[in-house]
Design a protein around this motif. Structure first.
Motif, PDB file in Angstrom:
ATOM      1  N   SER A 177     -22.269   0.579  23.206  1.00 23.05           N
ATOM      2  CA  SER A 177     -22.814  -0.636  23.819  1.00 23.05           C
ATOM      3  C   SER A 177     -23.817  -0.358  24.930  1.00 23.05           C
ATOM      4  O   SER A 177     -24.693  -1.187  25.198  1.00 23.05           O
ATOM      5  N   VAL A 226     -27.469  -2.843  20.874  1.00 25.47           N
ATOM      6  CA  VAL A 226     -27.067  -3.922  19.967  1.00 25.47           C
ATOM      7  C   VAL A 226     -25.830  -3.453  19.207  1.00 25.47           C
ATOM      8  O   VAL A 226     -25.868  -2.454  18.486  1.00 25.47           O
ATOM      9  N   ARG A 229     -23.767  -5.688  17.342  1.00 26.42           N
ATOM     10  CA  ARG A 229     -23.571  -6.499  16.134  1.00 26.42           C
ATOM     11  C   ARG A 229     -24.910  -6.996  15.621  1.00 26.42           C
ATOM     12  O   ARG A 229     -25.858  -7.181  16.397  1.00 26.42           O
ATOM     13  N   ASP A 260     -26.450 -10.044  17.411  1.00 21.49           N
ATOM     14  CA  ASP A 260     -26.878 -10.008  18.810  1.00 21.49           C
ATOM     15  C   ASP A 260     -28.318 -10.456  19.015  1.00 21.49           C
ATOM     16  O   ASP A 260     -28.591 -11.257  19.914  1.00 21.49           O
ATOM     17  N   HIS A 289     -29.458 -13.677  21.384  1.00 19.38           N
ATOM     18  CA  HIS A 289     -30.369 -13.563  22.522  1.00 19.38           C
ATOM     19  C   HIS A 289     -31.423 -14.664  22.544  1.00 19.38           C
ATOM     20  O   HIS A 289     -32.097 -14.852  23.571  1.00 19.38           O
ATOM     21  N   THR A 297     -29.937 -11.918  27.667  1.00 16.76           N
ATOM     22  CA  THR A 297     -29.418 -10.598  27.298  1.00 16.76           C
ATOM     23  C   THR A 297     -28.544 -10.048  28.429  1.00 16.76           C
ATOM     24  O   THR A 297     -28.647 -10.493  29.579  1.00 16.76           O
TER      25      THR A 297
END
Length: 577
Positions: free
Chosen positions: A354, A378, A380, A383, A387, A392
Motif C-alpha cells: 500500500s 493502488v 485494488r 481505487d 479517486h 487520494t
C-alpha cells in the motif's frame, strides 16, 4: 518638472502636514518636508535601465538604489510590490500598488487609491495618539496606480515574531507584563476613539523603538482600519475576539486576564465598559474559541488553491500542489520520475503493497535538508475510480498536515503532493514532507523511559496533545502509537494523517474510538499500569476532552471499544499494533 507646496488633503480631525507637490512623468508626488532631495532630486534614469532591472517607472531612484545594493524586495505579488531601501541615514519602505486586473480598475473608480487611503489613515492615527508608520511620500499615476513611501522603524519586529521566535522563552516576565498592559492601553484607546482594525492580530502589531528610546507597539497594515463616529459595544466585542483569536493559543491565561482587566479599567467611563467583567471574560474566551473553529474550517482548503503560500503543479503526467518556497528544481526532479528515489534501497524506511517511504537529501536554502518521500500505491482495481469522488490518501495527508499546522498542532510540514495520471485517472500518489530528526515512535520511546517522572511527563504530554486535537474537532481513526513520534527534547508529533478528518462537532463515540485505538498499542503486553492509564485519562479530560466527573463512564467505554477493536482485527486477520 512641476512643483508646488501645500497641504495633503486629509480627513477631518487630522493634523495638517506640509507637503511639496511635484510631477515626474505620469506621476504626481506629495513629499513631506525634508525628503524632496532624497526621493525626487536625482538624474533621470533611462526606461531601459528599469526594464533590465524589472523595476517599474515610479519617478523614484529605484535603479540607483538597486545598483548600489540598497534595494531589497520584501514582498512581490500582482497587486502589490514592497521594497526596502537601506539608505545612509534612514530605512524606507516603498509600497507600489499597480492596477493588476479589472477588479482593481473598478475599485479605483469607486474609492481613492490604496496608497492615498493608507497615508491618510496613518496621519489620522498619529493625530489620535496611536503609534504607526510615518508616510513621507505619496505618488499617484495617471493610470490609477499609486505608491506610498514610509519611514522604517528602528529595531522593529512584529509581536508574532517576538512570541513565536527563539527569543520567546527568554522574554523577561517584566517585559511581557509591560507589553500586555501597553497592548491593552492601545486597544482601549482605539476603541474609545471609534477606531477598528479589521485584521487585528500579532502580525500587524509592530514592536519598534520610539522617540523615548523604549520599544512600543505600533499598528501596521492600515487598509482595514475604519473610523466610526460612535463605536457600538458589539463592534468592540468582535474586535476583541479577533485579537484574542491569535493570542488564545500563544499566551497564558494570566496574560490574557491581565490584558482584560487593564482594558476594562481604561474603558470604565465609556459605553464600552462591560457590566460584569468576570463573567464577560469567560464569555470572551468561549466565543473566541468558536471563532477559531470557524476560521480554521474556512482555511482548510487553502492548501489546494493558488495563493501566496501554495502553488499548483502540472508537469507531464503529474499534477498536484506545492508550497511556494520549495525549490523549482526539486519539484521538476520529482515530477519527472517520482519512482526514482525508491531505487536506492539503503534509504527506504518502509516498503509494502500500500505504501513506501524513502529518505531524501537535497539542497534547500543553502543547506542540505533531509526529507520524506512517500508513495501511496493502488491496492485494488477500483481505487482509481474511487479517486474520482474521494481525495487520494496523499491529498488527504496533505490537507490534514496543513490543517494541523494551521491550528497549532505539531506535525511535519507537507511540502509537495503529486498525482500521476493515466487515461484520465489518478493511480499512484506521492507526498513530500519534512524529516523529523532524532525521533522514534511513541511505543519505542515509552519502553526506553527509565524514571517515573519521565513516564508521567510523557503520559500527560500525550493526553494533552490528544485533548487539544479533539478540542479542535479533529478525529484520527488510526491514532496508534506508531503514528506519534517522540523527539529527543520531549516533543510529540503526529504523522500518517490519512485517517484524520475535521467534524463540525466531535461526538463522544469518535473520541472513545481514538482513545481506544491508542490504548490498543499499549494494552497487549502490559506496557501501562492501571495507575498510569488513570493518570492519562485524567489529563485528557482536564485538557478539554470531557467532563472529569464522568471519568468512570469514559473508562468503561474505552475498555469496551478496545475489546471490540481486538475482536474486529482477529476476525479480519489483521495484526494488532
Amino acid at each position: 518638472m512641476q512643483h508646488s507646496t501645500g497641504n495633503l488633503p486629509v480627513l477631518s480631525g487630522t493634523t495638517a502636514t506640509q507637503w511639496t507637490v511635484r510631477s515626474r512623468g505620469p506621476w504626481r508626488w506629495h513629499v513631506a518636508a525634508g525628503w524632496v532631495e532624497v526621493l525626487l532630486t536625482f538624474s533621470a534614469e533611462s526606461p531601459r535601465d528599469h526594464a533590465d532591472l524589472k523595476l517599474p517607472e515610479l519617478g523614484l531612484p529605484l535603479g540607483t538604489w538597486h545598483q548600489a545594493g540598497r534595494l531589497l524586495v520584501v514582498k512581490s505579488a500582482s497587486h502589490r510590490i514592497v521594497w526596502r531601501a537601506d539608505l545612509q541615514n534612514a530605512t524606507l519602505f516603498i509600497k507600489y500598488y499597480p492596477l493588476a486586473d479589472w477588479r482593481a480598475r473598478i475599485r479605483q473608480c469607486l474609492r481613492p487609491a490604496k496608497a492615498r487611503t493608507e497615508a491618510l489613515t496613518a496621519l489620522r492615527l498619529q493625530s489620535c495618539g496611536i503609534r504607526t508608520v510615518t508616510p513621507i511620500a505619496l505618488g499617484e499615476a495617471e493610470d490609477g496606480s499609486s505608491c506610498l513611501v514610509t519611514l522604517g522603524l528602528r529595531h522593529a519586529q512584529t509581536v508574532r515574531d517576538l512570541l513565536e521566535g527563539p527569543q520567546a522563552n527568554r522574554l523577561a516576565s517584566e517585559e511581557r507584563h509591560r507589553l500586555t498592559l501597553e497592548l491593552a492601553d492601545l486597544i482601549a484607546l482605539m476603541h474609545r476613539q471609534g477606531i477598528l482594525h479589521g485584521d487585528l492580530h500579532a502580525g500587524n502589531l509592530l514592536l519598534a523603538e520610539a522617540a523615548d528610546g523604549q520599544c512600543h507597539i505600533h499598528v501596521i497594515d492600515l487598509h482595514t482600519v475604519h473610523f466610526v463616529s460612535r463605536l457600538r459595544p458589539r463592534q468592540a466585542w468582535n474586535n476583541l475576539i479577533l485579537l484574542n483569536r491569535w493570542f488564545i493559543q500563544r499566551s497564558s491565561r494570566t496574560d490574557r486576564l491581565r490584558f482584560w482587566r487593564r482594558y476594562v479599567a481604561r474603558c470604565a467611563h465609556s459605553p464600552l465598559a462591560p457590566a460584569a467583567p468576570k463573567q464577560t471574560a469567560r464569555r470572551l474566551e468561549q466565543e473566541t474559541w468558536q471563532s477559531c473553529l470557524r476560521f480554521w474550517r474556512k482555511r482548510d482548503r487553502r492548501c489546494v488553491s493558488e495563493n501566496a503560500y501554495f502553488q499548483k503543479v502540472r508537469l507531464g503526467r503529474c499534477v498536484g500542489f506545492a508550497v511556494r518556497d520549495l525549490p523549482v528544481e526539486l519539484i521538476r526532479e520529482l515530477a519527472a520520475d517520482p519512482e526514482a528515489p525508491f531505487a536506492d534501497s539503503s534509504r527506504v524506511l518502509k516498503c509494502s503493497r500500500s505504501s513506501a517511504v524513502v529518505v531524501l537529501e537535497r539542497a534547500w536554502a543553502g543547506r542540505s535538508a533531509r526529507l520524506i518521500w512517500k508513495r501511496f500505491g493502488v491496492t485494488r482495481g477500483s481505487d482509481p475510480w474511487v479517486h474520482l469522488v474521494r481525495p487520494t490518501p496523499a491529498l488527504r495527508s496533505w490537507i490534514n498536515g496543513h490543517r494541523l499546522r494551521e491550528c497549532g498542532l505539531p506535525t511535519p510540514r507537507p511540502l509537495l503532493v503529486l498525482h500521476r495520471r493515466r487515461f484520465g485517472l489518478v493511480w499512484e500518489s506521492y507526498l513530500l514532507t519534512e524529516f523529523v530528526e532524532n525521533a522514534t515512535d511513541l511505543r519505542q520511546a515509552w519502553d526506553a523511559l527509565q524514571t517515573r517522572g519521565e513516564r508521567r511527563r510523557t503520559i500527560e504530554a500525550t493526553a494533552r496533545l490528544i485533548g487539544e486535537m479533539h478540542r479542535r474537532c479533529l478525529s484520527h481513526r488510526d491514532l496508534k502509537a506508531a503514528n506519534i513520534l517522540a523527539t529527543a527534547p520531549g516533543e510529540l508529533i503526529l504523522i500518517d494523517l490519512v485517517g484524520m478528518e475535521r467534524l463540525r462537532k466531535l461526538s463522544r463515540r469518535r473520541k472513545v474510538q481514538n482513545l481506544a485505538r491508542l490504548h490498543l498499542s499499549f494494552c497487549l503486553d502490559g506496557g501501562l499500569s492501571l495507575l498510569e492509564k488513570l493518570r492519562f485519562l485524567g489529563a485528557y479530560l482536564r485538557s478539554g476532552g470531557g467532563d472529569c466527573r464522568d471519568w468512570k463512564r469514559w473508562w468503561r467505554d474505552i475498555a469496551a471499544a478496545t475489546v471490540k477493536k481486538i475482536e474486529q482485527n482477529r476476525r479480519r486477520g489483521r495484526p494488532l499494533s
